[in-house]
Scaffold this motif. Structure first.
Motif, PDB file in Angstrom:
ATOM      1  N   ALA A 193      30.785  33.255  38.328  1.00  0.00           N
ATOM      2  CA  ALA A 193      32.197  33.290  37.925  1.00  0.00           C
ATOM      3  C   ALA A 193      32.771  34.689  38.111  1.00  0.00           C
ATOM      4  O   ALA A 193      33.914  34.846  38.540  1.00  0.00           O
ATOM      5  CB  ALA A 193      32.337  32.836  36.477  1.00  0.00           C
ATOM      6  N   ARG A 194      31.982  35.722  37.817  1.00  0.00           N
ATOM      7  CA  ARG A 194      32.438  37.097  37.988  1.00  0.00           C
ATOM      8  C   ARG A 194      32.697  37.394  39.459  1.00  0.00           C
ATOM      9  O   ARG A 194      33.710  37.993  39.825  1.00  0.00           O
ATOM     10  CB  ARG A 194      31.421  38.091  37.422  1.00  0.00           C
ATOM     11  CG  ARG A 194      31.858  39.553  37.549  1.00  0.00           C
ATOM     12  CD  ARG A 194      30.845  40.527  36.986  1.00  0.00           C
ATOM     13  NE  ARG A 194      29.544  40.454  37.605  1.00  0.00           N
ATOM     14  CZ  ARG A 194      29.217  41.044  38.751  1.00  0.00           C
ATOM     15  NH1 ARG A 194      30.092  41.739  39.422  1.00  0.00           N
ATOM     16  NH2 ARG A 194      27.995  40.930  39.241  1.00  0.00           N
ATOM     17  N   ARG A 246      38.134  40.134  53.525  1.00  0.00           N
ATOM     18  CA  ARG A 246      38.044  41.175  52.513  1.00  0.00           C
ATOM     19  C   ARG A 246      36.666  41.135  51.874  1.00  0.00           C
ATOM     20  O   ARG A 246      36.136  40.061  51.582  1.00  0.00           O
ATOM     21  CB  ARG A 246      39.127  40.991  51.458  1.00  0.00           C
ATOM     22  CG  ARG A 246      40.515  41.012  52.088  1.00  0.00           C
ATOM     23  CD  ARG A 246      41.570  40.760  51.049  1.00  0.00           C
ATOM     24  NE  ARG A 246      42.852  40.479  51.697  1.00  0.00           N
ATOM     25  CZ  ARG A 246      44.016  40.653  51.126  1.00  0.00           C
ATOM     26  NH1 ARG A 246      44.086  41.119  49.893  1.00  0.00           N
ATOM     27  NH2 ARG A 246      45.125  40.368  51.760  1.00  0.00           N
ATOM     28  N   TYR A 247      36.099  42.317  51.666  1.00  0.00           N
ATOM     29  CA  TYR A 247      34.749  42.445  51.136  1.00  0.00           C
ATOM     30  C   TYR A 247      34.747  43.364  49.928  1.00  0.00           C
ATOM     31  O   TYR A 247      35.366  44.420  49.944  1.00  0.00           O
ATOM     32  CB  TYR A 247      33.809  43.014  52.209  1.00  0.00           C
ATOM     33  CG  TYR A 247      33.737  42.138  53.433  1.00  0.00           C
ATOM     34  CD1 TYR A 247      32.886  41.044  53.474  1.00  0.00           C
ATOM     35  CD2 TYR A 247      34.554  42.389  54.534  1.00  0.00           C
ATOM     36  CE1 TYR A 247      32.840  40.216  54.594  1.00  0.00           C
ATOM     37  CE2 TYR A 247      34.507  41.571  55.651  1.00  0.00           C
ATOM     38  CZ  TYR A 247      33.655  40.494  55.670  1.00  0.00           C
ATOM     39  OH  TYR A 247      33.614  39.680  56.768  1.00  0.00           O
ATOM     40  N   THR A 248      34.000  42.954  48.896  1.00  0.00           N
ATOM     41  CA  THR A 248      33.827  43.823  47.747  1.00  0.00           C
ATOM     42  C   THR A 248      32.997  45.030  48.166  1.00  0.00           C
ATOM     43  O   THR A 248      32.377  45.023  49.243  1.00  0.00           O
ATOM     44  CB  THR A 248      33.104  43.102  46.597  1.00  0.00           C
ATOM     45  OG1 THR A 248      31.768  42.780  47.025  1.00  0.00           O
ATOM     46  CG2 THR A 248      33.837  41.840  46.154  1.00  0.00           C
ATOM     47  N   ALA A 287      44.150  38.707  46.219  1.00  0.00           N
ATOM     48  CA  ALA A 287      45.489  38.759  45.636  1.00  0.00           C
ATOM     49  C   ALA A 287      46.170  40.111  45.891  1.00  0.00           C
ATOM     50  O   ALA A 287      47.381  40.221  45.730  1.00  0.00           O
ATOM     51  CB  ALA A 287      45.416  38.492  44.138  1.00  0.00           C
ATOM     52  N   LEU A 288      45.400  41.107  46.299  1.00  0.00           N
ATOM     53  CA  LEU A 288      45.962  42.432  46.557  1.00  0.00           C
ATOM     54  C   LEU A 288      46.968  42.393  47.698  1.00  0.00           C
ATOM     55  O   LEU A 288      46.739  41.745  48.716  1.00  0.00           O
ATOM     56  CB  LEU A 288      44.858  43.420  46.962  1.00  0.00           C
ATOM     57  CG  LEU A 288      43.952  43.973  45.895  1.00  0.00           C
ATOM     58  CD1 LEU A 288      42.864  44.828  46.543  1.00  0.00           C
ATOM     59  CD2 LEU A 288      44.733  44.798  44.889  1.00  0.00           C
ATOM     60  N   LYS A 343      36.546  38.179  44.002  1.00  0.00           N
ATOM     61  CA  LYS A 343      37.095  37.771  45.300  1.00  0.00           C
ATOM     62  C   LYS A 343      38.549  37.336  45.163  1.00  0.00           C
ATOM     63  O   LYS A 343      39.392  37.691  45.984  1.00  0.00           O
ATOM     64  CB  LYS A 343      36.265  36.640  45.919  1.00  0.00           C
ATOM     65  CG  LYS A 343      34.921  37.085  46.455  1.00  0.00           C
ATOM     66  CD  LYS A 343      35.079  38.132  47.523  1.00  0.00           C
ATOM     67  CE  LYS A 343      34.766  37.569  48.875  1.00  0.00           C
ATOM     68  NZ  LYS A 343      34.663  38.602  49.915  1.00  0.00           N
ATOM     69  N   ASP A 344      38.848  36.579  44.114  1.00  0.00           N
ATOM     70  CA  ASP A 344      40.231  36.155  43.889  1.00  0.00           C
ATOM     71  C   ASP A 344      41.143  37.361  43.725  1.00  0.00           C
ATOM     72  O   ASP A 344      42.236  37.416  44.302  1.00  0.00           O
ATOM     73  CB  ASP A 344      40.335  35.257  42.656  1.00  0.00           C
ATOM     74  CG  ASP A 344      39.719  33.882  42.855  1.00  0.00           C
ATOM     75  OD1 ASP A 344      39.485  33.497  44.036  1.00  0.00           O
ATOM     76  OD2 ASP A 344      39.466  33.195  41.852  1.00  0.00           O
TER      77      ASP A 344
END
Length: 90
Positions: A3-4, A58-60, A14-15, A9-10
């Motif tokens: 969930a984290r 997009r990647y963390t 959203a950025l 990612k969400d």
């Protein structure tokens, strides 16, 4: 944990990245096909193809770090195409 990661990612997608500065490999020309990256908040990275600038991945920070370390270690090296020597055919 899952969930984290989904929340991260969400938030990342959203950025608003409309004003980011895109970078490509040194020596590439504006008209050449290339991969471009942009640095995002929190160590995240956005990546796109110059041929498809509207499609952005997009990647963390953790995902990007894992990718870069894997690339440096040869995990993504391509095998030469049959009958060819050197890098694989594009």
């Amino acid at each position: 944990m899952k969930a984290r990661k989904e929340r991260e990612k969400d938030e990342l997608y959203a950025l608003d990245i409309s004003g980011v500065e895109w970078h490509s490999a040194p020596g590439t020309e504006q008209h050449e096909e290339r991969v471009e990256i942009a640095h995002l908040p929190g160590g995240a990275v956005a990546m796109r193809s110059s041929l498809e600038p509207g499609t952005v991945l997009r990647y963390t920070e953790a995902e990007w770090t894992a990718f870069v370390l894997g690339a440096r270690d040869g995990e993504f090296d391509l095998e030469p195409a049959p009958g060819r020597t050197g890098p694989a055919a594009p």
